[in-house]
Design a protein around this motif. Structure first.
Motif, PDB file in Angstrom:
ATOM      1  N   ASN A 172     -71.215 -18.481  27.870  1.00  0.00           N
ATOM      2  CA  ASN A 172     -71.917 -19.359  28.817  1.00  0.00           C
ATOM      3  C   ASN A 172     -72.028 -18.756  30.215  1.00  0.00           C
ATOM      4  OD1 ASN A 172     -72.019 -21.132  26.648  1.00  0.00           O
ATOM      5  ND2 ASN A 172     -70.279 -22.351  27.353  1.00  0.00           N
ATOM      6  N   GLY A 173     -72.048 -17.437  30.277  1.00  0.00           N
ATOM      7  CA  GLY A 173     -72.251 -16.754  31.545  1.00  0.00           C
ATOM      8  C   GLY A 173     -71.098 -16.811  32.514  1.00  0.00           C
ATOM      9  N   GLN A 174     -69.920 -17.299  32.066  1.00  0.00           N
ATOM     10  CA  GLN A 174     -68.827 -17.400  33.031  1.00  0.00           C
ATOM     11  C   GLN A 174     -67.436 -17.160  32.463  1.00  0.00           C
ATOM     12  OE1 GLN A 174     -69.077 -21.393  34.567  1.00  0.00           O
ATOM     13  NE2 GLN A 174     -68.640 -22.357  32.589  1.00  0.00           N
ATOM     14  N   GLU A 175     -67.243 -17.335  31.179  1.00  0.00           N
ATOM     15  CA  GLU A 175     -65.915 -17.143  30.598  1.00  0.00           C
ATOM     16  C   GLU A 175     -65.848 -15.789  29.891  1.00  0.00           C
ATOM     17  OE1 GLU A 175     -63.410 -18.848  31.218  1.00  0.00           O
ATOM     18  OE2 GLU A 175     -64.303 -20.648  32.074  1.00  0.00           O
ATOM     19  N   LYS A 176     -65.031 -14.877  30.449  1.00  0.00           N
ATOM     20  CA  LYS A 176     -64.868 -13.553  29.858  1.00  0.00           C
ATOM     21  C   LYS A 176     -63.588 -13.509  29.020  1.00  0.00           C
ATOM     22  CE  LYS A 176     -64.807 -11.323  33.721  1.00  0.00           C
ATOM     23  NZ  LYS A 176     -64.691 -10.193  34.662  1.00  0.00           N
ATOM     24  N   ALA A 177     -63.615 -12.731  27.964  1.00  0.00           N
ATOM     25  CA  ALA A 177     -62.410 -12.582  27.139  1.00  0.00           C
ATOM     26  C   ALA A 177     -62.484 -11.279  26.353  1.00  0.00           C
ATOM     27  CB  ALA A 177     -62.261 -13.757  26.182  1.00  0.00           C
ATOM     28  N   ASP A 178     -61.330 -10.635  26.183  1.00  0.00           N
ATOM     29  CA  ASP A 178     -61.246  -9.451  25.340  1.00  0.00           C
ATOM     30  C   ASP A 178     -60.978  -9.878  23.904  1.00  0.00           C
ATOM     31  OD1 ASP A 178     -61.608  -7.718  27.483  1.00  0.00           O
ATOM     32  OD2 ASP A 178     -59.450  -7.619  27.907  1.00  0.00           O
ATOM     33  N   GLU A 179     -61.327  -9.018  22.969  1.00  0.00           N
ATOM     34  CA  GLU A 179     -61.103  -9.331  21.558  1.00  0.00           C
ATOM     35  C   GLU A 179     -59.613  -9.492  21.271  1.00  0.00           C
ATOM     36  OE1 GLU A 179     -61.308  -5.976  18.701  1.00  0.00           O
ATOM     37  OE2 GLU A 179     -61.973  -4.812  20.430  1.00  0.00           O
ATOM     38  N   GLU A 180     -59.301 -10.333  20.296  1.00  0.00           N
ATOM     39  CA  GLU A 180     -57.930 -10.489  19.847  1.00  0.00           C
ATOM     40  C   GLU A 180     -57.575  -9.364  18.877  1.00  0.00           C
ATOM     41  OE1 GLU A 180     -55.545 -13.159  20.582  1.00  0.00           O
ATOM     42  OE2 GLU A 180     -56.981 -13.072  22.237  1.00  0.00           O
ATOM     43  N   ASN A 181     -56.386  -8.811  19.033  1.00  0.00           N
ATOM     44  CA  ASN A 181     -55.913  -7.795  18.091  1.00  0.00           C
ATOM     45  C   ASN A 181     -55.335  -8.499  16.870  1.00  0.00           C
ATOM     46  OD1 ASN A 181     -56.515  -5.588  19.810  1.00  0.00           O
ATOM     47  ND2 ASN A 181     -54.654  -5.981  20.974  1.00  0.00           N
ATOM     48  N   THR A 182     -55.953  -8.304  15.738  1.00  0.00           N
ATOM     49  CA  THR A 182     -55.506  -8.986  14.525  1.00  0.00           C
ATOM     50  C   THR A 182     -55.292  -7.969  13.401  1.00  0.00           C
ATOM     51  OG1 THR A 182     -57.626  -9.337  13.386  1.00  0.00           O
ATOM     52  CG2 THR A 182     -57.096 -10.832  15.205  1.00  0.00           C
ATOM     53  N   ILE A 183     -54.736  -8.475  12.296  1.00  0.00           N
ATOM     54  CA  ILE A 183     -54.628  -7.661  11.078  1.00  0.00           C
ATOM     55  C   ILE A 183     -55.482  -8.288   9.984  1.00  0.00           C
ATOM     56  CG2 ILE A 183     -52.353  -6.728  11.601  1.00  0.00           C
ATOM     57  CD1 ILE A 183     -51.187  -8.898   9.730  1.00  0.00           C
ATOM     58  N   LEU A 184     -56.473  -9.077  10.394  1.00  0.00           N
ATOM     59  CA  LEU A 184     -57.334  -9.743   9.421  1.00  0.00           C
ATOM     60  C   LEU A 184     -58.155  -8.715   8.643  1.00  0.00           C
ATOM     61  CD1 LEU A 184     -58.708 -12.618  11.697  1.00  0.00           C
ATOM     62  CD2 LEU A 184     -56.994 -12.839   9.880  1.00  0.00           C
ATOM     63  N   PRO A 185     -58.247  -8.862   7.333  1.00  0.00           N
ATOM     64  CA  PRO A 185     -59.081  -7.944   6.541  1.00  0.00           C
ATOM     65  C   PRO A 185     -60.542  -7.976   6.972  1.00  0.00           C
ATOM     66  CG  PRO A 185     -57.623  -9.212   5.117  1.00  0.00           C
ATOM     67  CD  PRO A 185     -57.516  -9.823   6.485  1.00  0.00           C
ATOM     68  N   SER A 186     -60.961  -9.100   7.553  1.00  0.00           N
ATOM     69  CA  SER A 186     -62.368  -9.255   7.946  1.00  0.00           C
ATOM     70  C   SER A 186     -62.614  -8.928   9.415  1.00  0.00           C
ATOM     71  CB  SER A 186     -62.829 -10.696   7.667  1.00  0.00           C
ATOM     72  OG  SER A 186     -62.105 -11.603   8.493  1.00  0.00           O
ATOM     73  N   ASP A 187     -61.619  -8.412  10.113  1.00  0.00           N
ATOM     74  CA  ASP A 187     -61.790  -8.066  11.527  1.00  0.00           C
ATOM     75  C   ASP A 187     -62.839  -6.954  11.638  1.00  0.00           C
ATOM     76  OD1 ASP A 187     -61.551  -7.010  14.159  1.00  0.00           O
ATOM     77  OD2 ASP A 187     -59.503  -7.769  14.290  1.00  0.00           O
ATOM     78  N   PHE A 188     -63.961  -7.269  12.279  1.00  0.00           N
ATOM     79  CA  PHE A 188     -65.080  -6.323  12.346  1.00  0.00           C
ATOM     80  C   PHE A 188     -64.695  -5.018  13.043  1.00  0.00           C
ATOM     81  CE2 PHE A 188     -68.910  -4.621  14.458  1.00  0.00           C
ATOM     82  CZ  PHE A 188     -69.713  -4.397  13.351  1.00  0.00           C
ATOM     83  N   ALA A 189     -63.861  -5.106  14.074  1.00  0.00           N
ATOM     84  CA  ALA A 189     -63.480  -3.912  14.826  1.00  0.00           C
ATOM     85  C   ALA A 189     -62.655  -2.938  13.982  1.00  0.00           C
ATOM     86  CB  ALA A 189     -62.705  -4.301  16.082  1.00  0.00           C
ATOM     87  N   LEU A 190     -61.961  -3.456  12.968  1.00  0.00           N
ATOM     88  CA  LEU A 190     -61.083  -2.621  12.134  1.00  0.00           C
ATOM     89  C   LEU A 190     -61.638  -2.401  10.735  1.00  0.00           C
ATOM     90  CD1 LEU A 190     -57.695  -4.403  12.996  1.00  0.00           C
ATOM     91  CD2 LEU A 190     -58.723  -2.447  14.172  1.00  0.00           C
TER      92      LEU A 190
END
Length: 241
Positions: free
Chosen positions: A179-197
């Motif tokens: 919404n143009g105002q709330e910034k957040a970094d990705e959560e570090n997870t061990i999820l099999p579906s985590d796109f970053a991993l």
């Protein structure tokens, strides 16, 4: 080690050698000859002295400060993306929190950054939730006062052969602007579906769903706009979803 100390050590060593021997008359050095031997000895000591990384001369405090200011400093924010109040990365150079200039984020898409021939990467929606469960055994709860923004990303193999995908090798670092105002970094997870991993082989004709999780204040109850930011190999990209 001080240069004076080196000179004294070297002079002592040279003197001992000159005064020793088989009873012959010691050779008398000229001032220039003595200087050459002292400088060479000091250089040899400095070269093999691991306690003294480099240099022969003492550097004054002022000189040290000057050198340190001239050298480029690497900071933890080197690869962080600075966003303006509207949630967009400003054109040209950006100024990070520590005052260093950061390259502006390049506009891109998930497919351009992570897709390939016959492999399509597409945004599949986002939702807000207090927790996230996957497969009935992976369960995550948001911190007190926060909620998850769950970004779904579909990976589709439209070819006739299976395709291996390895996002982990790209070491992407994601962040989001909600919404143009709330910034957040990705959560570090061990999820099999985590796109970053994500490291899987996608069968021909199949679509796999992956996610990215971000935590934002629980005052965020709906998603009006969503911008995804990712850093890959030092380059920042902005993806408007």
């Amino acid at each position: 080690m001080k240069r004076t100390g080196m000179r004294l050590t070297a002079v002592a060593a040279v003197t001992a050698l000159l005064l020793g021997g088989c009873g012959e008359q010691p050779y008398s050095l000229t001032e220039d000859e003595e200087g050459v031997i002292v400088d060479y000895s000091a250089h040899a000591v400095a070269k093999f002295n691991t306690s003294q990384p480099e240099g022969l001369a003492n550097v004054s405090h002022d000189e040290q400060e000057t050198e340190s200011t001239d050298e480029p400093q690497e900071t933890e924010t080197e690869n962080r993306i600075t966003l303006d109040a509207s949630g967009n990365a400003s054109a040209g150079e950006q100024i990070a929190e520590d005052g260093t200039e950061q390259a502006a984020a390049e506009s891109s898409t998930l497919d351009e950054l992570f897709g390939e021939e016959n492999l399509t990467i597409a945004y599949a929606g986002a939702e807000i939730a207090a927790d996230y469960m996957e497969g009935g055994y992976y369960s995550l709860d948001a911190e007190k006062g926060k909620v998850f923004v769950i970004v779904s990303i579909d990976i589709t193999n439209s070819g006739t052969d299976e395709i291996a995908i390895d996002n982990f090798a790209k070491t992407p670092k994601f962040s989001v602007m909600v919404n143009g105002q709330e910034k957040a970094d990705e959560e570090n997870t061990i999820l099999p579906s985590d796109f970053a991993l994500y490291q899987e082989t996608i069968p021909a004709g199949a679509t796999e769903n992956t996610v990215l999780l971000f935590q934002v204040p629980d005052s965020v109850t709906s998603i009006e706009s969503l911008d995804l930011y990712v850093n890959i190999s030092g380059t920042n990209y902005q993806i408007t979803l």
